[in-house]
Write an enzyme that holds these catalytic residues in place. Structure first.
Site, PDB file in Angstrom:
ATOM      1  N   HIS A  45       0.781  -1.036   0.159  1.00 50.10           N
ATOM      2  CA  HIS A  45      -0.024  -0.174   0.495  1.00 50.10           C
ATOM      3  C   HIS A  45       1.096   1.493  -0.239  1.00 50.10           C
ATOM      4  CE1 HIS A  45      -3.104   3.393   1.698  1.00 50.10           C
ATOM      5  NE2 HIS A  45      -3.865   1.934   1.136  1.00 50.10           N
ATOM      6  N   ASP A  95      -8.083  -4.453  -0.774  1.00 47.36           N
ATOM      7  CA  ASP A  95      -8.477  -4.912  -1.658  1.00 47.36           C
ATOM      8  C   ASP A  95      -7.841  -6.655  -2.451  1.00 47.36           C
ATOM      9  OD1 ASP A  95      -9.548  -2.976  -3.131  1.00 47.36           O
ATOM     10  OD2 ASP A  95      -6.994  -2.468  -3.451  1.00 47.36           O
TER      11      ASP A  95
END
Length: 452
Positions: A329, A388
């Site tokens: 991320h 996700d």
């Protein structure tokens, strides 16, 4: 024929156009330009202030960045505490989070009841809107349908350009309430006209939560289990906001700062979220796992899983992008709190659906991928599973079609966009206009007759 030749001649300039658009990478360092508005260590370039959301991933110790487990904070409240609160009461939490993001405080029971009733009333679309604006021009991309529908709602508003706080608040609440219908009807139109499926148009129910309405409107029989609705509600809560620095929320600030209307600002945010680098990562995660399940002989063999992941990084497997989707991320390093929370409930749904083996494969990849990445790449920070990684698996277990993955994200994030639009208006800042330095060489004008 002449038109074709003209087009062919102009398109032949593509190579020259590309060459004239290239900026030498070393110039970014020379002029201290942060590409993507990010420093090398992953920190974002500070471009604004907000009270809406905070992404916390590190502390500074004597000037040194020390990564810590990630935290997501809505209006000062830790997302983990908010989730514990509404799950302990065995109720859905998204509507409460919407109120918190918009108004900056947690609602009491009476206020929450009134707010949910108001959202229920606002769900109704203008008469014949679904038929005329969605069903008559079905798109193959639901985000495109969503953006067009939002812009079309401008024409049904008596005061669309009124940017007073009261009017903008009403516009935002109406959009939050009707986003599920716009997205689901867009999918039903796509499924019918482009997929040759039966057309189902179920009206939203005012007494249902937004998560329940999404499942009810999507499914032919409108049926769902409590756990299914709970998981989708949780996903909406975790996607509702992520600090003002995420791309679509930043777009909301930028466009709002021009003084434009709510519909234009939200359509711009949808356009940002539509991009696969922002809103489409969970689809790639699911596709990656489908390929992995097909290639692996033994889902329980760590060595075989590691070999597959190594092949992905070397661009020899899956889409040959070199990316293990769902791992890493821009801000979080030790952990993404959204993934941590979601994983807890994913295990329950996987058990209900008889997909424990697939869940174990996800868990194995989550455990092994950071090690494989560390071996293969030079990393400036640790990596972990992001939201996700599990959200796509959740949507698959809920039988939500892939085409609806990013629209579900939008149904959640419209809450954060609305809060950021209101914050920008309240603070009446200047138009956001960043600087770009031209690095093009000066050239002498050549008359038309002398050009070759």
């Amino acid at each position: 024929m002449n038109d074709y030749n003209s087009e062919e001649r102009i398109l032949s300039e593509l190579t020259r156009m590309t060459q004239n658009s290239v900026i030498k990478p070393e110039l970014y360092s020379k002029y201290a330009v942060k590409r993507g508005l990010r420093d090398l260590d992953g920190r974002g370039v500070l471009v604004g202030l907000t009270e809406i959301g905070e992404v916390h991933s590190y502390i500074l110790d004597e000037g040194e960045i020390v990564p810590v487990p990630g935290r997501l904070i809505y209006r000062g409240y830790d997302i983990a505490d908010l989730v514990k609160g509404f799950t302990a009461d065995d109720r859905y939490g998204f509507e409460e989070v919407v109120y918190l993001l918009l108004f900056g405080r947690l609602p009491d029971p009476d206020v929450q009841k009134d707010f949910q009733q108001l959202l229920g009333n606002y769900q109704r679309l203008p008469e014949d809107f679904a038929r005329d604006m969605i069903l008559k021009a079905p798109s193959k991309d639901i985000m495109n349908t969503l953006a067009r529908s939002v812009l079309a709602l401008y024409s049904f508003d008596d005061n669309p350009d009124d940017t007073s706080l009261e009017n903008v608040l009403k516009q935002c609440m109406r959009l939050i309430a009707c986003f599920p219908s716009l997205a689901v009807y867009g999918f039903q139109a796509f499924s019918h006209y482009h997929g040759n499926q039966s057309l189902y148009i179920h009206s939203p129910q005012a007494d249902l939560s937004i998560a329940e309405n999404v499942l009810s409107m999507l499914r032919p029989d409108s049926k769902y289990t409590k756990l299914e609705a709970t998981l989708l509600d949780l996903a909406l809560v975790l996607h509702a906001e992520h600090g003002g620095g995420n791309n679509s929320s930043f777009v909301t600030h930028v466009v709002t700062s021009t003084g434009t209307d709510t519909y234009s600002a939200m359509a711009a945010a949808i356009g940002a979220l539509k991009g696969p680098r922002h809103g489409g990562a969970n689809i790639k995660v699911v596709q990656m796992f489908e390929d992995m399940k097909d290639k692996l002989m033994n889902w329980d063999d760590d060595e075989e899983i590691e070999n597959y992941l190594t092949q992905i990084l070397s661009k020899d497997a899956f889409d040959r992008s070199g990316l293990i989707y769902g791992i890493g991320h821009a801000v979080y390093s030790i952990s993404d709190p959204r993934a941590v929370i979601l994983k807890e409930y994913v295990a329950q749904l996987a058990q209900e659906k008889g997909l424990e083996a697939e869940f174990q494969l996800y868990s194995a990849v989550e455990r092994l991928a950071p090690k494989v990445i560390a071996k293969s790449n030079k990393m400036y920070k640790a990596v972990s599973a992001n939201v996700d990684f599990y959200s796509g698996f959740v949507y698959r277990m809920l039988n939500i079609p892939d085409e609806m993955f990013t629209p579900i994200f939008a149904i959640a994030r419209i809450a954060g966009w609305s809060a950021h639009r209101i914050e920008e208006i309240v603070n009446a800042g200047k138009i956001i206009r960043p600087a770009y330095k031209s690095v093009a060489p000066r050239r002498k004008y050549i008359s038309m007759i002398d050009r070759t």
